[in-house]
Design a protein around this motif. Structure first.
Motif, PDB file in Angstrom:
ATOM      1  N   ARG A 390     -56.870  13.844  -5.157  1.00 50.52           N
ATOM      2  CA  ARG A 390     -56.713  12.728  -6.102  1.00 50.52           C
ATOM      3  C   ARG A 390     -55.280  12.180  -6.089  1.00 50.52           C
ATOM      4  N   TYR A 391     -54.343  12.900  -5.454  1.00 58.55           N
ATOM      5  CA  TYR A 391     -52.983  12.373  -5.345  1.00 58.55           C
ATOM      6  C   TYR A 391     -52.891  11.254  -4.315  1.00 58.55           C
ATOM      7  N   TYR A 392     -53.915  11.113  -3.479  1.00 59.24           N
ATOM      8  CA  TYR A 392     -53.879  10.073  -2.447  1.00 59.24           C
ATOM      9  C   TYR A 392     -54.535   8.774  -2.910  1.00 59.24           C
ATOM     10  N   THR A 393     -55.052   8.773  -4.134  1.00 60.51           N
ATOM     11  CA  THR A 393     -55.763   7.570  -4.605  1.00 60.51           C
ATOM     12  C   THR A 393     -54.841   6.631  -5.368  1.00 60.51           C
ATOM     13  N   VAL A 394     -53.576   7.042  -5.577  1.00 60.43           N
ATOM     14  CA  VAL A 394     -52.633   6.183  -6.314  1.00 60.43           C
ATOM     15  C   VAL A 394     -51.598   5.611  -5.332  1.00 60.43           C
ATOM     16  N   PRO A 395     -50.921   4.538  -5.738  1.00 64.96           N
ATOM     17  CA  PRO A 395     -50.050   3.850  -4.772  1.00 64.96           C
ATOM     18  C   PRO A 395     -48.767   4.581  -4.409  1.00 64.96           C
ATOM     19  N   SER A 396     -48.216   5.409  -5.293  1.00 61.92           N
ATOM     20  CA  SER A 396     -46.877   5.949  -5.022  1.00 61.92           C
ATOM     21  C   SER A 396     -46.703   7.344  -5.613  1.00 61.92           C
ATOM     22  N   PRO A 397     -45.666   8.068  -5.171  1.00 66.15           N
ATOM     23  CA  PRO A 397     -45.388   9.375  -5.780  1.00 66.15           C
ATOM     24  C   PRO A 397     -45.151   9.275  -7.289  1.00 66.15           C
ATOM     25  N   ALA A 398     -44.493   8.210  -7.736  1.00 68.17           N
ATOM     26  CA  ALA A 398     -44.265   8.051  -9.176  1.00 68.17           C
ATOM     27  C   ALA A 398     -45.594   7.926  -9.917  1.00 68.17           C
ATOM     28  N   CYS A 399     -46.548   7.223  -9.318  1.00 72.16           N
ATOM     29  CA  CYS A 399     -47.869   7.094  -9.936  1.00 72.16           C
ATOM     30  C   CYS A 399     -48.608   8.438  -9.921  1.00 72.16           C
ATOM     31  N   ALA A 400     -48.378   9.217  -8.859  1.00 72.53           N
ATOM     32  CA  ALA A 400     -48.985  10.564  -8.813  1.00 72.53           C
ATOM     33  C   ALA A 400     -48.459  11.387  -9.983  1.00 72.53           C
ATOM     34  N   ARG A 401     -47.152  11.274 -10.227  1.00 74.67           N
ATOM     35  CA  ARG A 401     -46.540  12.019 -11.335  1.00 74.67           C
ATOM     36  C   ARG A 401     -47.116  11.557 -12.677  1.00 74.67           C
ATOM     37  N   LYS A 402     -47.152  10.241 -12.862  1.00 78.23           N
ATOM     38  CA  LYS A 402     -47.621   9.717 -14.157  1.00 78.23           C
ATOM     39  C   LYS A 402     -49.092  10.053 -14.401  1.00 78.23           C
ATOM     40  N   SER A 403     -49.872   9.999 -13.353  1.00 78.73           N
ATOM     41  CA  SER A 403     -51.293  10.317 -13.555  1.00 78.73           C
ATOM     42  C   SER A 403     -51.474  11.795 -13.896  1.00 78.73           C
ATOM     43  N   THR A 404     -50.580  12.648 -13.369  1.00 80.61           N
ATOM     44  CA  THR A 404     -50.667  14.071 -13.723  1.00 80.61           C
ATOM     45  C   THR A 404     -50.317  14.276 -15.196  1.00 80.61           C
ATOM     46  N   ILE A 405     -49.381  13.484 -15.702  1.00 85.11           N
ATOM     47  CA  ILE A 405     -49.017  13.608 -17.118  1.00 85.11           C
ATOM     48  C   ILE A 405     -50.173  13.149 -18.012  1.00 85.11           C
ATOM     49  N   VAL A 406     -50.843  12.076 -17.627  1.00 86.98           N
ATOM     50  CA  VAL A 406     -52.037  11.650 -18.374  1.00 86.98           C
ATOM     51  C   VAL A 406     -53.084  12.764 -18.334  1.00 86.98           C
ATOM     52  N   ALA A 407     -53.206  13.406 -17.164  1.00 84.76           N
ATOM     53  CA  ALA A 407     -54.165  14.509 -17.038  1.00 84.76           C
ATOM     54  C   ALA A 407     -53.790  15.652 -17.978  1.00 84.76           C
ATOM     55  N   ILE A 408     -52.513  16.008 -18.027  1.00 82.38           N
ATOM     56  CA  ILE A 408     -52.085  17.107 -18.906  1.00 82.38           C
ATOM     57  C   ILE A 408     -52.391  16.765 -20.363  1.00 82.38           C
ATOM     58  N   ALA A 409     -52.103  15.515 -20.757  1.00 78.81           N
ATOM     59  CA  ALA A 409     -52.356  15.116 -22.151  1.00 78.81           C
ATOM     60  C   ALA A 409     -53.846  15.175 -22.465  1.00 78.81           C
ATOM     61  N   SER A 410     -54.669  14.611 -21.602  1.00 81.05           N
ATOM     62  CA  SER A 410     -56.103  14.542 -21.912  1.00 81.05           C
ATOM     63  C   SER A 410     -56.783  15.901 -21.770  1.00 81.05           C
ATOM     64  N   ILE A 411     -56.420  16.635 -20.729  1.00 79.19           N
ATOM     65  CA  ILE A 411     -57.038  17.951 -20.526  1.00 79.19           C
ATOM     66  C   ILE A 411     -56.548  18.926 -21.607  1.00 79.19           C
ATOM     67  N   GLY A 412     -55.248  18.858 -21.945  1.00 78.99           N
ATOM     68  CA  GLY A 412     -54.724  19.723 -23.007  1.00 78.99           C
ATOM     69  C   GLY A 412     -55.412  19.446 -24.328  1.00 78.99           C
ATOM     70  N   PHE A 413     -55.600  18.167 -24.633  1.00 79.78           N
ATOM     71  CA  PHE A 413     -56.285  17.806 -25.883  1.00 79.78           C
ATOM     72  C   PHE A 413     -57.712  18.349 -25.871  1.00 79.78           C
ATOM     73  N   PHE A 414     -58.382  18.196 -24.745  1.00 79.02           N
ATOM     74  CA  PHE A 414     -59.763  18.701 -24.666  1.00 79.02           C
ATOM     75  C   PHE A 414     -59.802  20.216 -24.875  1.00 79.02           C
TER      76      PHE A 414
END
Lengths: 624, 99
Positions: A390-414
């Motif tokens: 899933r790291y290859y589906t975003v445009p840049s390394p910065a987007c890979a980082r940001k999407s991981t943070i969204v994942a941490i927030a949503s998965i942590g909340f769940f």
């Protein structure tokens, strides 16, 4: 308890499947190129990718498995939530951006980026397939188990249904359609889990929960008696084994559990398709509060009313709170007939809300097993191939980082919600003592058919989303890593897409077969295998490639092979396999370790270091 | 041979900084996580049943704490990385303009 599908549940299920298939065909035009098929063209927005991470990661094991474990084992189930979430820290801080910078379509690409080694391609592709298959089996099996009550279809039909839908999703538009299916599933899971927890807190806690009277499942109040009372009522004692006693009255068998004070508690039982004396019957749902700490019996029966989340947990943690926990015991009666007897045990709030019911830490071996499990959960997440792609589906390394943070927030909340859903099931009489996986849907059912239908459809969606991700990862390993790069078939862009679709179909068929074959076998440990194998085989290679310039291609290959062989070897020769699938006893196992990580992860590191040093003359300079 | 990013993102002058920062934060979280695991193991995890906050025991508070701490660290990490990326990208573009 009638769990067969209502028209509403079937309609919601059908709507969801229709939406998923529509998405797949809508995005099919974007999957004409290899980049489109394997990596959604690298154009997914980081926020969408982050929720899709949640949709990919929060599998049936997370939603159904963890809620069920918390419902029956208390806090010990929550340890999985903590470990699964903590693993994302490794993904964010160490893996996310380098994986994006080095890779193209698969995890193998990143490992092989600096070497162009056929050995790495082969070893990493095998590792991807092993981990994906270990992960696929419980998902497919879970799908069959869900479809049985939801649609009233046989288990095997459910497995085929899931397999067919996922093959269509993946074959239609590869990673693009998979991403949006996972986004849809992740979003719905978060929203409706929040709603369910809101209902649980609104109902509050009570020894006589309200709102369960209207045909919804209601845990059978545990019946207490003494020997003399049973004899007066016409029961005849036929057999005693340990603390269990078998009585018969009017030809009907009942099992009772004797407590230390002499009181007998009525148990539930199954034997050769007979349940509590009824052929083809079902076990009564269980799980009740017997006392709420700090309240009189009358107050506890009246209930707390609506409570806040901290009050909810504080009431359940109170040392005077008493909660039923049900345990299964295998026994043989006086005629040699085998029974599974389910008995209640009263535990205090203190014991329910601390570790130690499942994960005991009295002996050195138990401590090692516990540490080993927590290591595998921590280090496994960042090495799961279906997550890494899933790291290859975003445009840049910065987007890979940001999407991981969204994942941490949503998965942590769940995962925070899992504690409330699991405990909610534990005290609202909505736990099937023989199969705790249905605890969350049953809890939803206690709030009405609509919520049950939606939660069940979402539970089914959790399977679809995760299986789709796994099949994309596995088909990428076959078509891209093995056929194109290892086999040097030099496929054109169009041929790569076609090969990917054929591989997805083949992997889907294998998943269907395995899902049917493994029916009835306790396969929950396979998810643990996947984490242990990923943490042992993949993570040492990733970390050393990034941080140790002396790493060689041969070292990476050795690390992967040693990781796979040692982790699987320890599991296959360990006590859980002997006491489970082998049908032997835990004492016959070759060693006492049930969890391999504490041995196999260091071994994999060691193999990489030793082989890299030995083969240093062939080393290719690794960029920092 | 197809062997590069699905979509090229160009050079990243901040990658060294981000790698170092990531390793530091990873070690910090590792220590806190290891503390949780060891608290469960030492003395049979009895410390975990100690009530520490609002009627909640250490097991619940530490567990929630680990989840929240992961998010807090992640946000700090992203803030620092984004700031460094902007800083270095501005520097690079200024250099480019002057050349």
């Amino acid at each position: 308890m009638n769990l067969h599908g209502t028209p509403l549940s079937i309609v919601i299920f059908a709507l969801f499947v229709a939406a998923v298939l529509f998405l797949s065909f809508f995005f099919a035009r974007k999957a004409k190129s290899a980049a489109g098929y394997y990596a959604a063209g690298g154009q997914i927005h980081w926020a969408v990718n982050g929720i899709s991470f949640a949709g990919d990661y929060l599998s049936a094991a997370s939603f159904l498995g963890i809620c069920g474990m918390i419902a029956t084992l208390g806090y010990d189930g929550f340890l999985y939530s903590i470990g699964y979430l903590a693993g994302w820290v490794v993904a964010l801080f160490v893996v996310a951006e380098p994986m994006k910078r080095m890779g193209k379509f698969t995890f193998t690409d990143a490992l092989d980026a600096k070497f162009d080694s056929r050995g790495i391609k082969l070893a990493a592709a095998i590792s991807t397939l092993v981990v994906s298959i270990c992960y696929l089996i419980p998902q497919m099996n879970g799908a069959g188990s869900l479809v049985e009550p939801l649609l009233g279809l046989p288990h095997w039909v459910g497995v085929i249904l899931v397999g067919a839908i996922v093959i269509v999703i993946v074959s239609a538009a590869g990673m693009t359609s998979t991403t949006y299916v996972q986004f849809l599933k992740g979003g719905l899971l978060l929203i409706f889990s929040t709603i369910l927890v809101g209902f649980v807190l609104s109902r509050g806690l009570s020894t006589e929960p309200v709102g369960l009277e209207s045909g919804a499942p209601r845990g059978e109040m545990t019946v207490q008696a003494t020997d003399s009372q049973l004899l007066e009522q016409g029961y005849a004692l036929l057999h005693t084994t340990g603390s269990l006693q078998k009585y018969v009255r009017d030809g009907t068998t009942t099992w009772w559990k004797r407590e230390a004070d002499g009181t007998l508690w009525r148990a539930q039982w199954t034997s050769d398709g007979v349940v509590n004396g009824v052929a083809g019957g079902v076990l009564e749902p269980v799980g009740r509060l017997r006392q709420i700490g700090g309240m009189s019996e009358a107050e506890a029966a009246a209930g707390t009313g609506s409570v806040g989340p901290l009050d909810f947990l504080a009431h359940l943690t109170h040392p005077e709170t008493r909660i039923e926990q049900w345990q299964k015991q295998a026994v043989t009666d006086e005629k040699g007939a085998k029974y599974a007897v389910y008995t209640p045990k009263m535990v205090s709030g203190t014991d329910q809300m601390k570790p130690g019911v499942k994960f005991k830490v009295h002996t050195t071996t138990e401590k090692l097993n516990f540490v080993s499990l927590m290591m595998a959960l921590f280090f496994g997440t960042a090495a799961l191939p279906h997550i890494l792609i899933r790291y290859y589906t975003v445009p840049s390394p910065a987007c890979a980082r940001k999407s991981t943070i969204v994942a941490i927030a949503s998965i942590g909340f769940f995962y925070v919600l899992t504690l409330f859903m699991g405990l909610g099931a534990a005290v609202n009489g909505t736990v099937n003592p023989a199969d705790n996986n249905m605890s969350a849907p049953l809890l939803a059912m206690s709030f009405g058919g609509v919520l049950f239908a939606i939660i069940s459809a979402i539970a089914f969606a959790t399977v679809l989303g995760t299986v789709a991700g796994l099949i994309v990862a596995a088909s990428g390993a076959v078509a891209h890593d093995l056929m194109d790069r290892f086999g040097r078939m030099d496929l054109s862009d169009r041929q790569k897409v076609r090969a990917g679709k054929i591989a997805a179909f083949a992997v889907g068929i294998v998943a269907i077969v395995l899902g049917i074959v493994f029916r009835g076998v306790n396969v929950s440990f396979l998810v643990g295998w996947a984490f242990a194998v990923a943490a042992s085989a993949n993570l040492p290679a990733i970390l050393m490639l990034l941080f140790w310039p002396r790493t060689t291609a041969a070292g990476i290959v050795a690390s992967i092979i040693v990781g796979i062989v040692s982790s699987l070897g320890i599991i296959l020769t360990g006590p859980e396999m002997f006491a489970g699938p082998y049908g032997l006893t835990a004492e016959q196992a070759w060693h006492p370790l049930g969890q391999p990580g504490i041995i196999s992860i260091p071994l994999s590191f060691l193999a990489l270091i030793v082989v890299s040093l030995v083969t240093k003359n062939r080393r290719v300079a690794v960029e920092a | 041979m197809l062997h590069g990013p699905a979509r090229s993102s160009g050079p990243d002058p901040a990658s060294g900084y981000k790698t170092r920062l990531g390793v530091v934060m990873f070690i910090i979280y590792c220590v806190v996580y290891a503390g949780f695991v060891m608290t469960n193991v030492v003395n049979e995890g009895r410390a975990m049943q100690t009530i520490v906050f609002a009627g909640l025991n250490l097991a619940v508070v530490y567990g929630f704490g680990l989840i929240i701490f992961a998010l807090v660290l992640a946000l700090i990490y992203n803030h620092l990385c984004t700031r460094k990326e902007r800083e270095l990208n501005v520097t690079r573009s200024e250099k480019g303009a002057g050349a």
